[in-house]
Design a protein around this motif. Structure first.
Motif, mmCIF file in Angstrom:
data_model
loop_
_atom_site.group_PDB
_atom_site.id
_atom_site.type_symbol
_atom_site.label_atom_id
_atom_site.label_comp_id
_atom_site.label_asym_id
_atom_site.label_seq_id
_atom_site.Cartn_x
_atom_site.Cartn_y
_atom_site.Cartn_z
ATOM 1 N N SER A 52 -27.320 -3.853 60.403
ATOM 2 C CA SER A 52 -26.113 -3.201 59.870
ATOM 3 C C SER A 52 -26.050 -1.741 60.298
ATOM 4 O O SER A 52 -24.990 -1.238 60.678
ATOM 5 C CB SER A 52 -26.095 -3.300 58.344
ATOM 6 O OG SER A 52 -26.008 -4.637 57.938
ATOM 7 N N PHE A 53 -27.174 -1.059 60.227
ATOM 8 C CA PHE A 53 -27.251 0.344 60.645
ATOM 9 C C PHE A 53 -26.837 0.498 62.112
ATOM 10 O O PHE A 53 -26.080 1.416 62.461
ATOM 11 C CB PHE A 53 -28.681 0.854 60.431
ATOM 12 C CG PHE A 53 -28.958 2.185 61.035
ATOM 13 C CD1 PHE A 53 -28.585 3.358 60.394
ATOM 14 C CD2 PHE A 53 -29.606 2.281 62.262
ATOM 15 C CE1 PHE A 53 -28.847 4.592 60.958
ATOM 16 C CE2 PHE A 53 -29.868 3.509 62.830
ATOM 17 C CZ PHE A 53 -29.493 4.672 62.187
ATOM 18 N N LEU A 54 -27.327 -0.400 62.948
ATOM 19 C CA LEU A 54 -26.990 -0.322 64.372
ATOM 20 C C LEU A 54 -25.501 -0.540 64.609
ATOM 21 O O LEU A 54 -24.917 0.051 65.520
ATOM 22 C CB LEU A 54 -27.818 -1.327 65.166
ATOM 23 C CG LEU A 54 -29.315 -1.025 65.203
ATOM 24 C CD1 LEU A 54 -30.070 -2.166 65.864
ATOM 25 C CD2 LEU A 54 -29.584 0.294 65.907
ATOM 26 N N GLY A 55 -24.879 -1.370 63.801
ATOM 27 C CA GLY A 55 -23.433 -1.515 63.890
ATOM 28 C C GLY A 55 -22.731 -0.215 63.546
ATOM 29 O O GLY A 55 -21.724 0.145 64.161
ATOM 30 N N GLY A 56 -23.277 0.507 62.569
ATOM 31 C CA GLY A 56 -22.688 1.780 62.165
ATOM 32 C C GLY A 56 -22.652 2.811 63.282
ATOM 33 O O GLY A 56 -21.782 3.683 63.308
ATOM 34 N N VAL A 57 -23.589 2.724 64.208
ATOM 35 C CA VAL A 57 -23.571 3.620 65.367
ATOM 36 C C VAL A 57 -22.236 3.493 66.097
ATOM 37 O O VAL A 57 -21.623 4.484 66.509
ATOM 38 C CB VAL A 57 -24.745 3.299 66.325
ATOM 39 C CG1 VAL A 57 -24.594 4.012 67.658
ATOM 40 C CG2 VAL A 57 -26.078 3.643 65.665
ATOM 41 N N LEU A 77 -14.745 -0.779 66.872
ATOM 42 C CA LEU A 77 -14.774 -0.933 65.417
ATOM 43 C C LEU A 77 -15.126 -2.367 65.021
ATOM 44 O O LEU A 77 -15.870 -2.600 64.059
ATOM 45 C CB LEU A 77 -13.443 -0.528 64.785
ATOM 46 C CG LEU A 77 -13.157 0.962 64.681
ATOM 47 C CD1 LEU A 77 -11.824 1.194 63.989
ATOM 48 C CD2 LEU A 77 -14.263 1.705 63.972
ATOM 49 N N GLY A 78 -14.576 -3.324 65.757
ATOM 50 C CA GLY A 78 -14.916 -4.724 65.489
ATOM 51 C C GLY A 78 -16.407 -4.970 65.673
ATOM 52 O O GLY A 78 -17.045 -5.641 64.851
ATOM 53 N N MET A 79 -16.963 -4.396 66.729
ATOM 54 C CA MET A 79 -18.389 -4.563 66.966
ATOM 55 C C MET A 79 -19.211 -3.782 65.949
ATOM 56 O O MET A 79 -20.348 -4.143 65.658
ATOM 57 C CB MET A 79 -18.756 -4.130 68.390
ATOM 58 C CG MET A 79 -20.184 -4.444 68.754
ATOM 59 S SD MET A 79 -20.730 -6.143 68.386
ATOM 60 C CE MET A 79 -19.964 -7.055 69.681
ATOM 61 N N ALA A 80 -18.645 -2.771 65.363
ATOM 62 C CA ALA A 80 -19.348 -2.007 64.332
ATOM 63 C C ALA A 80 -19.501 -2.812 63.047
ATOM 64 O O ALA A 80 -20.499 -2.704 62.345
ATOM 65 C CB ALA A 80 -18.603 -0.704 64.048
ATOM 66 N N VAL A 81 -18.523 -3.632 62.737
ATOM 67 C CA VAL A 81 -18.519 -4.407 61.493
ATOM 68 C C VAL A 81 -19.259 -5.736 61.648
ATOM 69 O O VAL A 81 -19.909 -6.207 60.714
ATOM 70 C CB VAL A 81 -17.063 -4.641 61.027
ATOM 71 C CG1 VAL A 81 -17.003 -5.585 59.853
ATOM 72 C CG2 VAL A 81 -16.408 -3.311 60.688
ATOM 73 N N LEU A 85 -21.815 -8.335 59.025
ATOM 74 C CA LEU A 85 -21.417 -9.686 58.609
ATOM 75 C C LEU A 85 -22.463 -10.722 59.027
ATOM 76 O O LEU A 85 -22.779 -11.640 58.268
ATOM 77 C CB LEU A 85 -20.049 -10.034 59.192
ATOM 78 C CG LEU A 85 -18.894 -9.162 58.708
ATOM 79 C CD1 LEU A 85 -17.616 -9.511 59.457
ATOM 80 C CD2 LEU A 85 -18.713 -9.293 57.210
ATOM 81 N N VAL A 86 -23.006 -10.549 60.214
ATOM 82 C CA VAL A 86 -24.068 -11.444 60.683
ATOM 83 C C VAL A 86 -25.305 -11.275 59.803
ATOM 84 O O VAL A 86 -25.914 -12.262 59.367
ATOM 85 C CB VAL A 86 -24.400 -11.168 62.171
ATOM 86 C CG1 VAL A 86 -25.691 -11.864 62.595
ATOM 87 C CG2 VAL A 86 -23.240 -11.588 63.061
ATOM 88 N N ALA A 87 -25.669 -10.029 59.513
ATOM 89 C CA ALA A 87 -26.856 -9.750 58.710
ATOM 90 C C ALA A 87 -26.717 -10.338 57.303
ATOM 91 O O ALA A 87 -27.642 -10.979 56.787
ATOM 92 C CB ALA A 87 -27.100 -8.242 58.649
ATOM 93 N N ALA A 111 -26.546 -6.615 74.055
ATOM 94 C CA ALA A 111 -25.752 -7.027 75.222
ATOM 95 C C ALA A 111 -24.411 -6.309 75.224
ATOM 96 O O ALA A 111 -23.933 -5.871 76.283
ATOM 97 C CB ALA A 111 -25.563 -8.538 75.222
ATOM 98 N N PHE A 112 -23.794 -6.174 74.059
ATOM 99 C CA PHE A 112 -22.538 -5.428 73.967
ATOM 100 C C PHE A 112 -22.756 -3.987 74.412
ATOM 101 O O PHE A 112 -21.955 -3.436 75.168
ATOM 102 C CB PHE A 112 -22.008 -5.460 72.527
ATOM 103 C CG PHE A 112 -20.850 -4.537 72.289
ATOM 104 C CD1 PHE A 112 -19.568 -4.882 72.696
ATOM 105 C CD2 PHE A 112 -21.036 -3.313 71.664
ATOM 106 C CE1 PHE A 112 -18.494 -4.032 72.490
ATOM 107 C CE2 PHE A 112 -19.974 -2.452 71.438
ATOM 108 C CZ PHE A 112 -18.704 -2.807 71.859
#
Length: 149
Positions: A52-57, A77-81, A85-87, A111-112
């Protein structure tokens, strides 16, 4: 192009962030049986927090570097959230499929990042090394869960 951070602090913090993975993995493998289940859940909880933290980056990058409303802004933003959701979903599953889902989350996020701009070279290199360590810990946990079952 800087390959190593001009400040060693990110590297030290990143490496320190691996310690809870290693400690809970060790407890899951070698701890007393009543602690092993707790260690597995601690591992998965920490993995979910870090993913989740890494998404926040990416949320921060979108807000700080991209034009609101642009395709790149919405994609970032989609990749941030998505990692959160996965976690969260992984925590709702039994440990084995939850661990696999977290592995997929870490690998797909990396990969993203490889295919996007806005990340310094030193960060990309650090993230690759840390992702390798995190995925290795997850695979060892999967092996341990299979052996403990």
């Amino acid at each position: 192009m800087t390959v190593v951070s001009p400040d060693p602090w990110p590297r030290w913090l990143g490496l320190a962030g691996l310690l809870p993975f290693v400690a809970s993995l060790a407890a899951a493998w070698w701890g007393p049986p009543p602690w092993q289940g707790v260690a597995i859940h601690a591992f998965l909880g920490y993995a979910a927090v870090i993913l989740s933290f890494l998404g926040g980056v990416h949320w921060g990058l979108a807000l700080g570097t991209l034009a609101p409303g642009s395709v790149a802004f919405r994609r970032r933003l989609g990749m941030a959230v998505l990692p959160s959701l996965v976690a969260w979903s992984a925590l709702l599953l039994e440990p084995l499929p939850g661990t696999w889902l977290l592995v997929a989350g870490f690998v797909l996020l990396r990969a993203f990042e490889v295919g996007t701009t806005g990340l310094p070279a030193w960060y990309r290199r650090l993230r690759s090394a840390l992702t390798l360590g995190v995925v290795a810990c997850h695979l060892l946990l999967i092996l341990g869960v299979l052996l403990l079952a």
